[in-house]
Design an enzyme around this catalytic site. Structure first.
Site, mmCIF file in Angstrom:
data_model
loop_
_atom_site.group_PDB
_atom_site.id
_atom_site.type_symbol
_atom_site.label_atom_id
_atom_site.label_comp_id
_atom_site.label_asym_id
_atom_site.label_seq_id
_atom_site.Cartn_x
_atom_site.Cartn_y
_atom_site.Cartn_z
ATOM 1 N N GLY A 1 0.838 -1.209 0.000
ATOM 2 C CA GLY A 1 0.000 0.000 0.000
ATOM 3 C C GLY A 1 0.867 1.250 0.000
ATOM 4 O O GLY A 1 1.872 1.307 0.706
ATOM 5 N N ALA B 1 15.123 11.242 -1.092
ATOM 6 C CA ALA B 1 16.315 11.167 -0.238
ATOM 7 C C ALA B 1 17.255 10.058 -0.720
ATOM 8 O O ALA B 1 18.484 10.234 -0.735
ATOM 9 C CB ALA B 1 15.888 10.902 1.213
ATOM 10 N N VAL B 2 16.697 8.931 -1.117
ATOM 11 C CA VAL B 2 17.538 7.825 -1.609
ATOM 12 C C VAL B 2 18.323 8.296 -2.836
ATOM 13 O O VAL B 2 19.548 8.138 -2.910
ATOM 14 C CB VAL B 2 16.667 6.585 -1.974
ATOM 15 C CG1 VAL B 2 17.463 5.569 -2.780
ATOM 16 C CG2 VAL B 2 16.093 5.940 -0.715
ATOM 17 N N ARG C 1 1.114 -4.953 -5.579
ATOM 18 C CA ARG C 1 1.283 -6.203 -4.843
ATOM 19 C C ARG C 1 1.519 -7.266 -5.915
ATOM 20 O O ARG C 1 0.822 -7.283 -6.923
ATOM 21 C CB ARG C 1 0.065 -6.491 -3.974
ATOM 22 C CG ARG C 1 -0.132 -5.410 -2.911
ATOM 23 C CD ARG C 1 -1.113 -5.830 -1.835
ATOM 24 N NE ARG C 1 -1.108 -4.887 -0.733
ATOM 25 C CZ ARG C 1 -1.964 -3.848 -0.608
ATOM 26 N NH1 ARG C 1 -2.892 -3.653 -1.520
ATOM 27 N NH2 ARG C 1 -1.892 -3.036 0.427
ATOM 28 N N GLY D 1 5.979 -2.390 3.663
ATOM 29 C CA GLY D 1 5.692 -2.985 4.965
ATOM 30 C C GLY D 1 6.330 -4.352 5.128
ATOM 31 O O GLY D 1 7.226 -4.730 4.365
ATOM 32 N N ASP D 2 5.843 -5.087 6.120
ATOM 33 C CA ASP D 2 6.406 -6.396 6.452
ATOM 34 C C ASP D 2 6.474 -7.336 5.250
ATOM 35 O O ASP D 2 7.457 -8.044 5.062
ATOM 36 C CB ASP D 2 5.548 -7.076 7.532
ATOM 37 C CG ASP D 2 5.956 -6.635 8.932
ATOM 38 O OD1 ASP D 2 7.043 -6.037 9.063
ATOM 39 O OD2 ASP D 2 5.191 -6.885 9.876
ATOM 40 N N SER E 1 6.661 -6.593 2.092
ATOM 41 C CA SER E 1 7.714 -6.137 1.186
ATOM 42 C C SER E 1 9.099 -6.503 1.722
ATOM 43 O O SER E 1 10.016 -6.806 0.954
ATOM 44 C CB SER E 1 7.616 -4.623 1.004
ATOM 45 O OG SER E 1 6.322 -4.285 0.551
ATOM 46 N N THR F 1 4.251 2.467 5.652
ATOM 47 C CA THR F 1 2.858 2.030 5.740
ATOM 48 C C THR F 1 2.102 2.937 6.698
ATOM 49 O O THR F 1 2.634 3.320 7.744
ATOM 50 C CB THR F 1 2.721 0.566 6.226
ATOM 51 O OG1 THR F 1 1.361 0.319 6.571
ATOM 52 C CG2 THR F 1 3.584 0.254 7.444
ATOM 53 N N ASP G 1 -0.167 1.962 8.481
ATOM 54 C CA ASP G 1 -0.727 1.128 9.554
ATOM 55 C C ASP G 1 0.089 1.143 10.862
ATOM 56 O O ASP G 1 -0.422 0.698 11.904
ATOM 57 C CB ASP G 1 -0.855 -0.327 9.082
ATOM 58 C CG ASP G 1 -1.738 -0.473 7.855
ATOM 59 O OD1 ASP G 1 -2.610 0.398 7.656
ATOM 60 O OD2 ASP G 1 -1.553 -1.447 7.100
ATOM 61 N N ASP H 1 2.258 -0.834 11.729
ATOM 62 C CA ASP H 1 2.248 -2.210 12.252
ATOM 63 C C ASP H 1 3.574 -2.945 12.053
ATOM 64 O O ASP H 1 3.592 -4.166 11.854
ATOM 65 C CB ASP H 1 1.092 -3.007 11.605
ATOM 66 C CG ASP H 1 1.222 -3.080 10.087
ATOM 67 O OD1 ASP H 1 2.061 -2.347 9.515
ATOM 68 O OD2 ASP H 1 0.505 -3.892 9.479
ATOM 69 N N MET I 1 -8.695 2.788 8.707
ATOM 70 C CA MET I 1 -7.840 1.717 8.172
ATOM 71 C C MET I 1 -6.868 1.191 9.214
ATOM 72 O O MET I 1 -6.848 1.648 10.357
ATOM 73 C CB MET I 1 -7.073 2.229 6.960
ATOM 74 C CG MET I 1 -7.851 2.126 5.671
ATOM 75 S SD MET I 1 -6.792 2.504 4.260
ATOM 76 C CE MET I 1 -7.832 1.940 2.925
ATOM 77 N N ARG J 1 -5.440 -2.336 8.528
ATOM 78 C CA ARG J 1 -5.365 -3.786 8.275
ATOM 79 C C ARG J 1 -5.662 -4.532 9.583
ATOM 80 O O ARG J 1 -6.661 -4.252 10.200
ATOM 81 C CB ARG J 1 -3.993 -4.135 7.687
ATOM 82 C CG ARG J 1 -4.060 -5.433 6.949
ATOM 83 C CD ARG J 1 -3.194 -5.640 5.749
ATOM 84 N NE ARG J 1 -1.887 -5.104 5.695
ATOM 85 C CZ ARG J 1 -1.044 -5.402 4.719
ATOM 86 N NH1 ARG J 1 -1.383 -6.264 3.784
ATOM 87 N NH2 ARG J 1 0.148 -4.850 4.673
ATOM 88 N N ALA K 1 -13.049 10.053 21.322
ATOM 89 C CA ALA K 1 -14.123 9.088 21.030
ATOM 90 C C ALA K 1 -14.641 8.439 22.308
ATOM 91 O O ALA K 1 -13.882 8.212 23.253
ATOM 92 C CB ALA K 1 -13.610 8.017 20.081
ATOM 93 N N LYS L 1 -25.020 13.317 26.966
ATOM 94 C CA LYS L 1 -24.119 13.470 25.801
ATOM 95 C C LYS L 1 -24.938 13.531 24.523
ATOM 96 O O LYS L 1 -25.872 12.754 24.338
ATOM 97 C CB LYS L 1 -23.158 12.285 25.734
ATOM 98 C CG LYS L 1 -21.991 12.421 26.685
ATOM 99 C CD LYS L 1 -20.717 11.855 26.065
ATOM 100 C CE LYS L 1 -19.570 12.001 27.056
ATOM 101 N NZ LYS L 1 -18.272 11.806 26.453
ATOM 102 N N ARG M 1 -5.025 7.303 2.834
ATOM 103 C CA ARG M 1 -3.717 6.970 2.255
ATOM 104 C C ARG M 1 -3.154 8.100 1.392
ATOM 105 O O ARG M 1 -1.999 8.021 0.952
ATOM 106 C CB ARG M 1 -3.845 5.704 1.403
ATOM 107 C CG ARG M 1 -3.912 4.428 2.201
ATOM 108 C CD ARG M 1 -2.831 3.441 1.784
ATOM 109 N NE ARG M 1 -2.930 3.065 0.415
ATOM 110 C CZ ARG M 1 -3.522 1.944 -0.024
ATOM 111 N NH1 ARG M 1 -4.048 1.107 0.825
ATOM 112 N NH2 ARG M 1 -3.546 1.666 -1.299
#
Ligand code: ADP
Ligand code: F6P
Length: 324
Positions: free
Chosen positions: A15, A26-27, A76, A106-107, A109, A129, A131, A133, A173, A175, A190, A218, A257
């Site tokens: 994603g 930067a790379v 993907r 992410g993981d 990849s 990502t 996420d 995560d 979102m 995942r 919330a 409320k 995203r």
């Protein structure tokens, strides 16, 4: 002896996330400063297998630091999860003279990067990502922008929720992870947050909380539901009939995203991009860049993938307390 890297390939995978462009920039520029050539690999591992490889100069990354998405596109790719696909990918790298690859994703990849490393192509992963995560790092590119986008959207839903004295279930979102939901839960005040890591599917507790809050006066009730739990529309129907409080579901979706990266995403992505190049220049491979305890660090990808990450019990608890 450490491999002397001459040409660095860079790709984005999985994603997309705001800040990926800052990392690509930067790379490219750090590599040029270090006397290396850079090749952009388009569409993640899918583009690698299709040899969608382009030379990149400093000017190719002009005017992108502020843009969401990824100029290299992302994908993907199932074929790359096979041994045959991975060998083909390594061969294509060799054919194009690419001796080091920087993978922003992410993981999933990073598992691809791990495979390329085992086939002799030096690889470095950068966590990209929304996420958050990835266990080895406290920061992932895109999370800060995504969580701010979600927060602003939830504020808007809250306005109308209050006017109509409704309950709003807002799905964010993440995942299988609840970090966006937790952060929005705290930032948006919330009344309830439903996180895959914590939820016990006791919908009655949620119903009771809505009824009690109504009794206290409320005028709204915001439930942030992580997509790992999902089913917000059907949940809204059940809650409305159980509480008698008009209830609507809003799924924020892919808007989370996109958008221009925040300052934090730009700065961290830029630093991580440069850091990844430095690791390759030091002859390192099979490493992933992270940010921990105020410092940029790197880990062996195998170790990084084996790490576990959890939701802070304390933050989960205070989120509930503060919405009293
Ligand atoms: P993320 O990188 O965000 O976790 P995915 O899990 O979708 O996203 O992974 C992105 C891509 O990484 C996959 O489409 C695939 O090409 C590659 N990938 C994922 N798992 C593996 C694996 N076990 N071996 C090789 N490549 C993988
Ligand atoms: O990993 C980023 C993410 O946006 C997740 O939060 C979500 O589950 C997934 O990607 C959505 O993927 P897609 O863009 O394929 O719908």
């Amino acid at each position: 002896m450490a491999k002397d890297i001459q040409t660095i390939g860079v790709l984005t995978s999985g994603g997309d996330a705001p800040g990926m462009n800052a990392a690509i920039r930067a790379v490219v520029r750090q590599a040029i400063v270090k006397g290396k050539k850079v090749k952009g690999i388009k569409r993640g591992y899918a583009g690698l297998l299709q040899e969608e490889i382009i030379d990149m100069q400093a000017c190719d990354v002009s005017d992108i630091i502020q843009r969401g998405g990824t100029i290299l596109q992302t994908a993907r790719c199932k074929d790359f999860t096979t041994e045959e696909g991975q060998q083909k990918g390594a061969e294509i790298c060799r054919k194009h003279g690419i001796d080091g690859v920087i993978v922003i994703g992410g993981d999933g990849s990073f598992k691809g990067a791990q495979k390329l490393a085992s086939l002799g192509i030096n690889t470095i992963g950068i966590p990209g990502t929304i996420d958050l995560d990835i266990a080895c790092t406290e920061y992932t590119i895109g999370f800060d922008t995504a969580v701010n986008t979600a927060m602003e959207a939830i504020d808007k839903v809250r306005d109308t929720s209050t006017s109509h004295e409704r309950c709003s279930i807002i799905e964010v979102m993440g995942r299988g992870a609840g970090y966006i939901a937790l952060w929005c839960g705290i930032a948006n005040g919330a009344e309830d947050i439903l996180l895959p890591e914590k939820y016990n599917y006791d919908e009655q507790a949620l119903v009771n909380n809505i009824i009690n809050n109504r009794k206290k006066g409320k005028k709204h009730h915001i439930v942030i539901n992580a997509e790992g739990i999902g089913h917000s529309a059907s949940m809204a129907k059940r809650i409305e009939s159980a509480t008698g409080v008009e209830t609507r579901a809003t799924i924020l979706g892919h808007m989370q995203r996109g958008g221009s990266p925040t300052c934090k995403d730009r700065v961290y992505a830029s630093t991580m991009g440069a850091y990844a190049v430095d690791l390759l220049c030091q002859g390192k491979s099979n490493r992933v860049v992270g940010y921990r305890d105020g410092e940029y660090v790197d880990f062996d990808i195998d170790e990084a993938l084996a790490m576990q990450k959890g939701i802070s019990d304390y933050q989960f608890e205070i989120c509930r307390n503060l919405s009293l």
